[in-house]
Design an enzyme around this catalytic site. Structure first.
Site, PDB file in Angstrom:
ATOM      1  CG  ASP A 228      -1.845   1.151   1.312  1.00  0.00           C
ATOM      2  OD1 ASP A 228      -2.584   1.355   0.339  1.00  0.00           O
ATOM      3  OD2 ASP A 228      -1.849   1.895   2.309  1.00  0.00           O
ATOM      4  CB  SER A 229       0.329   4.822  -0.503  1.00  0.00           C
ATOM      5  OG  SER A 229      -0.822   4.984   0.306  1.00  0.00           O
TER       6      SER A 229
ATOM      7  CB  CYS B 203      -2.898   0.056  -2.757  1.00  0.00           C
ATOM      8  SG  CYS B 203      -2.932   1.722  -3.421  1.00  0.00           S
TER       9      CYS B 203
ATOM     10  CE1 TYR C  37       2.476   5.356  -3.848  1.00  0.00           C
ATOM     11  CE2 TYR C  37       1.303   3.475  -4.762  1.00  0.00           C
ATOM     12  CZ  TYR C  37       2.461   4.041  -4.296  1.00  0.00           C
ATOM     13  OH  TYR C  37       3.612   3.289  -4.272  1.00  0.00           O
ATOM     14  N   GLY C  38      -3.287   8.725  -4.197  1.00  0.00           N
ATOM     15  CA  GLY C  38      -4.583   9.080  -4.782  1.00  0.00           C
ATOM     16  C   GLY C  38      -4.631  10.389  -5.535  1.00  0.00           C
TER      17      GLY C  38
ATOM     18  CB  CYS D 229      -9.277   4.387   0.023  1.00  0.00           C
ATOM     19  SG  CYS D 229      -7.645   4.803   0.692  1.00  0.00           S
TER      20      CYS D 229
ATOM     21  CG  HIS E 111      -5.059   4.907   4.068  1.00  0.00           C
ATOM     22  ND1 HIS E 111      -4.442   4.467   2.923  1.00  0.00           N
ATOM     23  CD2 HIS E 111      -4.066   5.399   4.863  1.00  0.00           C
ATOM     24  CE1 HIS E 111      -3.133   4.686   3.020  1.00  0.00           C
ATOM     25  NE2 HIS E 111      -2.882   5.249   4.191  1.00  0.00           N
TER      26      HIS E 111
ATOM     27  CD  GLU F 123      -0.191   6.875   5.974  1.00  0.00           C
ATOM     28  OE1 GLU F 123       0.811   6.898   6.721  1.00  0.00           O
ATOM     29  OE2 GLU F 123      -0.610   5.820   5.444  1.00  0.00           O
TER      30      GLU F 123
END
Ligand code: DGL
Length: 279
Positions: free
Chosen positions: A14-15, A77, A46-47, A186, A188, A154
């Protein structure tokens, strides 16, 4: 010398910490599998990247994961799954699973008025809309791009009142359309579950594609004879920026402080243009 392929790790990436929602599902459904987790923390989010950048990042990560001898890759991801699946299938000879199709399959079994919250790149790709309508054209799909969520997660600002305000704004058009199902588009976003749940009408079903992608991975391992017969090794965590920051953030979801390594991804040339044969 014979090697038992089953003992090799499953690679997931994933990022950042979003892939931990897929990792915890792997722990639940496939407790004997050893995992290599990679978070491209130096280049998140990344989005908001272009499709070409995302494809190239995934090419580099896949090249590195293969060099680590993984037996399968789960693209944990959505942004990578939406933009780079075709490239991965064309360029890499290893079983690879993305999260879009499993997420769409789970959603069409839950409801007919489906909302998708996703990164700007995933929403713009229409990957979820296309997959859902191909499976059931009686469904209606509304997608909302949520650029603020990944940076807030994050930065560990999940319970910040500002995050709740932003979430309220993102969900408003979906609630107005009376969705019955909402896909976490997503990886996250399941980490925001308490906030999102508090804002959604009680009847709305939340779909986490992680559950279905891990079930699909289990089936594929079985089919290919790649299940690990022994016990799992401790998960190897690797990131592209600060290992300390990743460890500090992820402890709340892992329940222990992980040992995290910093790695440098190989420089891989973008796919060369195919040369026309000379007449
Ligand atoms: N968690 C990833 C996804 O599922 C990437 C989010 C980002 O870095 O923008 O799309």
């Amino acid at each position: 010398m014979t090697t038992d392929l089953g003992q090799q790790r499953i690679g997931i990436f994933d990022s950042g910490v979003g892939g931990l929602t897929v990792l915890r599902e792997l722990y639940r459904q496939l407790p004997n599998e050893s995992i290599l987790y990679f978070g491209d923390t130096a280049r998140l989010p990344y989005g908001t990247r272009s499709a070409a950048e995302i494809v190239q990042f995934v090419r580099e990560i896949m090249t590195w994961l293969l060099a680590q001898n993984v037996k399968m890759v789960i693209m944990a991801c959505n942004t990578s799954s939406a933009l780079a699946m075709e490239m991965v299938q064309a360029e890499f000879d290893i079983p690879v699973l993305g999260v879009i199709l499993p997420g769409a399959q789970a959603a069409v079994q839950q409801g007919k008025r489906i909302g998708v919250i996703a990164t700007p790149a995933t929403a713009a790709s229409n990957a979820y809309r296309n997959a859902i309508l191909e499976m059931d054209d009686a469904c209606r799909v509304w997608q909302v791009s949520c650029p603020a969520f990944v940076p807030l997660i994050e930065q560990n600002r999940i319970f910040d009142p500002y995050t709740c305000e932003v979430a309220r704004e993102y969900l408003a058009p979906l609630i107005q359309q009376r969705i019955d199902t909402l896909i976490y588009g997503c990886t996250h976003y399941p980490l925001l579950a308490p906030v999102l749940r508090s804002l959604l009408p009680v009847g709305v079903q939340l779909v986490d594609p992680a559950v279905r992608v891990v079930a699909a991975a289990a089936q594929e391992l079985e089919l290919l004879g790649l299940r690990n017969a022994g016990a799992a090794l401790p998960t190897r965590f690797c990131v592209s920026s600060s290992p300390q920051q990743f460890a500090q953030l992820s402890v709340q979801w892992l329940g222990c402080t992980p040992a995290v390594e910093k790695v440098v991804l190989p420089a891989v040339a973008p796919e060369p243009a195919t040369l026309e044969p000379v007449e």
